[in-house]
Structure formats: C-alpha cells, structure tokens
Design a protein around this motif. Structure first.
Motif, PDB file in Angstrom:
ATOM      1  N   GLY A  17       0.796  -1.215   0.000  1.00 36.42           N
ATOM      2  CA  GLY A  17       0.000   0.000   0.000  1.00 36.42           C
ATOM      3  C   GLY A  17       0.829   1.266   0.000  1.00 36.42           C
ATOM      4  O   GLY A  17       0.304   2.364   0.166  1.00 36.42           O
ATOM      5  N   ARG A  18       2.159   1.116  -0.201  1.00 33.59           N
ATOM      6  CA  ARG A  18       3.023   2.290  -0.219  1.00 33.59           C
ATOM      7  C   ARG A  18       3.203   2.792  -1.645  1.00 33.59           C
ATOM      8  O   ARG A  18       2.797   2.154  -2.607  1.00 33.59           O
ATOM      9  CB  ARG A  18       4.383   1.963   0.403  1.00 33.59           C
ATOM     10  CG  ARG A  18       4.262   1.507   1.868  1.00 33.59           C
ATOM     11  CD  ARG A  18       5.619   1.189   2.460  1.00 33.59           C
ATOM     12  NE  ARG A  18       6.506   2.343   2.461  1.00 33.59           N
ATOM     13  CZ  ARG A  18       6.449   3.321   3.346  1.00 33.59           C
ATOM     14  NH1 ARG A  18       5.520   3.309   4.278  1.00 33.59           N
ATOM     15  NH2 ARG A  18       7.304   4.331   3.300  1.00 33.59           N
ATOM     16  N   HIS A  49      -0.868   2.523   5.032  1.00 31.10           N
ATOM     17  CA  HIS A  49      -1.085   3.803   4.364  1.00 31.10           C
ATOM     18  C   HIS A  49      -0.565   4.964   5.205  1.00 31.10           C
ATOM     19  O   HIS A  49      -0.179   5.998   4.675  1.00 31.10           O
ATOM     20  CB  HIS A  49      -2.570   3.984   4.059  1.00 31.10           C
ATOM     21  CG  HIS A  49      -3.133   2.915   3.176  1.00 31.10           C
ATOM     22  ND1 HIS A  49      -2.935   2.910   1.817  1.00 31.10           N
ATOM     23  CD2 HIS A  49      -3.876   1.807   3.462  1.00 31.10           C
ATOM     24  CE1 HIS A  49      -3.537   1.844   1.287  1.00 31.10           C
ATOM     25  NE2 HIS A  49      -4.111   1.158   2.267  1.00 31.10           N
TER      26      HIS A  49
END
Length: 431
Positions: A17-18, A49
């Motif tokens: 999620g980066r 996140h």
C-alpha cells in the motif's frame, strides 16, 4: 562464513500500500531471507497507508504478530522496510523476539559473503555504522548472547562495545580502507601505464555476472543462483579476439533501494566501475522485474558517479526465453548497444567479445609500423609508452614494431614530434 545459526525460523513482514517508488518486491524479500539462511515460518502482508511512529505498523497488527511468533516458535521477525532504532526496540519488546529490518538483513548477507580483507572491512564498517544507534540496553546484551541473522560477521565482537569504542573502531576501519583504496589506485595506474583497457561487469544481483566472468577469464569465482553470491571484487586479465588484453572486473550486484551505508562503504570496490573504460551491464533477460532492475542499476551508477562511463548492455539467460537467438543490436551509427547471450549455456560469447572489441578499439591503435634508424628517438618513446608488443628488424636495420597504444597517448606523442597520426600510419604501416 559458516552459518552458526542454521534454520532460524523467521516471520517476514512485507508492507503493502506504499508509493511505487518506495515499495519493495515481496519475492525479492523472500529470496533475501533465504540467502541469509532463514527458514520462512510465515509471510505476512501488511497494508500500510499511514506509518505508525512507535511500531511503523498498527498496534493491532503488532498483537497479531506477537501471537504468530508464539505459535510458530519464530526466532526473529524481519521487516521488508527500514526501521528506526526506536521502532526496532519497541517491536522487540512487544514481540518478545529479535527484529530485523531490510538494511540489517542485507548487511547480514554481506557479512556471510565477504572473503577478502577489503570486503570484510567494508562489511564491518557498514555494520557498525548501522548498529551504533541501536546499541542500547537489552539489545546489546541480546546481540552479544545470541548472534544469528543480522548479528554475525566481522564486526560481531564490537556489538558489546560502547559508542565511544565504536567510533574509534569506525575511524580505524576508514583509515585502513583509505590504504586499500590507495593500493587499488596504484594497481590501476600500473594497468593504465600498460594501456590495458578496463572492463567492469555491473548489474542487478543474481543476473549471471560471475558465471560470465568465470567463462571469459577461466576463473572459479563463486557463482550461485542466489542474491549477492559475489561480494568481493575480482579483476583478471583476459584476451579479447581482434583487440588484445583487457582487465575484466566482477563487482558486487546491485539491488533495489541499496542502503546508502552500503553504497558509501563499498565505494572503494565500486571504483572499478567508475574507472572502467567500458561497463558491461549484465541483465536478466527473462526476469519479470527486468525494467525495474535496469532502473535501479542506473540509479546506483549515478550515486557512484559512473553513469557517464560507456556501457554495453548484455541481456543474459536467453536460454530461458522462447525463440531468442544470440545477436547484437546496434544504434543508428552501427555501434553495438546490446548483446543477447546465455553465459550458462555459453551461447553468444563470441558476439559479446566482438562487441567489446568494436567499442574499445575506437580508443586504441593496433598496428604494425616500420621505423628507420633515423627515427630511434621515436622508437624509444614508443617503448616508454609500453606501446610496443613485439619488435623485429629488417636487413637494412629498420625496426618493425607491433603497436597497441591508446589513441590519446599516441596522438600526443606524434603531435610533439610534428607528425599527424594519418601521416604516421600512411607512411609506415605495413600491409
């Protein structure tokens, strides 16, 4: 280095999620862990996140990891991300086991691979600079008692020292590396005086550089299908058809987001790339991450100021591709820019040698000339340049010289003698 803690059970934590520019490859992460000697007990994907200042991940996920550590009887938890010293300590307390980040994992692999004096010094320097801020309280005691992945290597005994002693040791290592660098520069100048072109293999880790190096030089450098199989630089002299002798250097493989400490610590080693006349960028042609790996190599070359060195791309492992034969790709001017080969199957090696010769011969004169007795001074200066490979004499006393010399050096000599290169070869070169 022998793994003193074989089969350490590790839980791998990959952060998803980066942003794409900072996201790591989960498959590469697993290969790194296996290369370090870990047994992967579990692989955990964490959607992240908003990083947590205390643990990097959320407290709920920390509790899940703690339970997983107990259930799997894990020895350590490895994060595919850089942790701050405080995050690492907080996680160790919460999980009740050792915690290692990506930098520490890579450093451990380097510690296992280092063989030469210089390599061991460089590893120790990087380790000490990484752990200096982590030597507090229980961590120092834990590391001194257990060892294992992320804690072994040339600098292991220094883990029990205080920061003052660490600073002293770091200074000593840097001074020794300066001496090693000076010795390397002397050796390099000697090769340059002999006008032997330097070729350096660079590329992402595990692309087949050492396999290619071994075949070209008939050497036995360690080569294996694992990350960072080669750590220490190796330089050999090799004969290239239609060109002559060159020095070929095999260097450490690059990796995505190579820790800055390692780039700095291994700068002396990577200078073989900076000072090369030609870089052979070895690329794993069948890797799904090929384009990203190429990008990462260019990033490291920029970091070490080697991005302006002439480069030939070598697409390796074509035996793993369908319907791809060895061939040379050229630019609009006909200059080789890419060669497709298989080092393991020894396919396309002659084409690679041909491309190397074409690119390097632009900078070198290879010719046979005849000088009469009145030109003994010019003959002497050619010998001073180490340009004469062979000499014979004719019946009238003229010298027949077989030359191999850098164009810039010969042009400088001829200019001083008031002769142009064109006139020199037109007048004296034998057919």
């Amino acid at each position: 280095m022998i793994n003193e803690h074989p089969g350490e059970r590790a839980i791998l934590v990959h952060l998803d999620g980066r942003e794409p520019d900072v996201r790591e490859d989960p498959y590469e992460f697993q290969e790194l862990a296996v290369s370090a000697g870990a047994v992967i007990a579990s692989f955990v994907n964490v959607s992240l996140h908003q990083p947590n200042a205390r643990f990097l991940i959320g407290s709920g996920k920390v509790e899940e990891l703690r339970q997983l550590v107990a259930a799997e009887h894990a020895d350590l938890v490895i994060f595919n991300h850089t942790l701050t010293p405080s995050q690492e300590r907080n996680l160790e307390r919460a999980l009740e086991c050792r915690v290692l980040d990506r930098v520490g994992l890579i450093l451990d692999i380097f510690a296992q691979r280092a063989q030469t004096y210089e390599g061991k010094l460089q590893v120790e320097l990087a380790q000490l600079e990484h752990i200096a801020s982590r030597l507090v309280g229980s961590r120092a005691d834990l590391s001194g008692q257990l060892g294992g992945i992320g804690l072994r290597g040339p600098g292991e005994t220094q883990l029990e020292s205080d920061r003052r002693l660490l600073r002293v040791r770091v200074k000593q290592i840097k001074n020794r590396l300066v001496k090693v660098r000076n010795q390397r520069q002397l050796a390099r100048r000697s090769r340059q005086r002999a006008e032997i072109p330097g070729v350096s293999l660079v590329g992402y880790t595990n692309t087949g550089k050492s396999t290619l190096f071994n075949f070209l030089t008939e050497s036995k450098v360690f080569a294996a299908d694992q990350l960072f199989a080669t750590l220490d630089p190796t330089v050999r002299r090799v004969e290239i058809p239609k060109l002559g002798a060159v020095t070929l250097a095999d260097t450490v493989g690059f990796i995505r987001h190579l820790p800055h400490k390692l780039v700095e610590a291994f700068r002396a080693t990577l200078e073989e790339s900076v000072n090369a006349d030609l870089l052979l960028h070895v690329i794993d042609a069948q890797s799904p991450e090929r384009d990203e790996q190429i990008k990462q190599v260019h990033t490291v070359l920029q970091d070490i100021e080697a991005d302006d060195v002439p480069m030939l791309e070598v697409y390796n492992k074509i035996d793993l591709l369908d319907n791809v034969e060895p061939h040379i790709q050229r630019d609009e001017q006909g200059k080789p820019v890419r060669v497709w080969i298989s080092a393991a199957k020894q396919q396309g090696i002659a084409l690679l040698q041909q491309a190397i010769a074409e690119l390097l011969e632009e900078e070198i004169y290879i010719a046979t000339v005849r000088l009469d007795q009145q030109q003994s001074r010019l003959r002497g200066k050619l010998f001073d340049l180490n340009a004469v490979q062979q000499e014979s004499h004719t019946e009238d006393g003229s010298s027949v010289l077989k030359l191999r010399v850098a164009k810039i050096e010969l042009d400088k000599l001829l200019s001083h003698e008031g002769i142009t290169a064109a006139d020199f070869f037109a007048q004296y070169t034998e057919d």
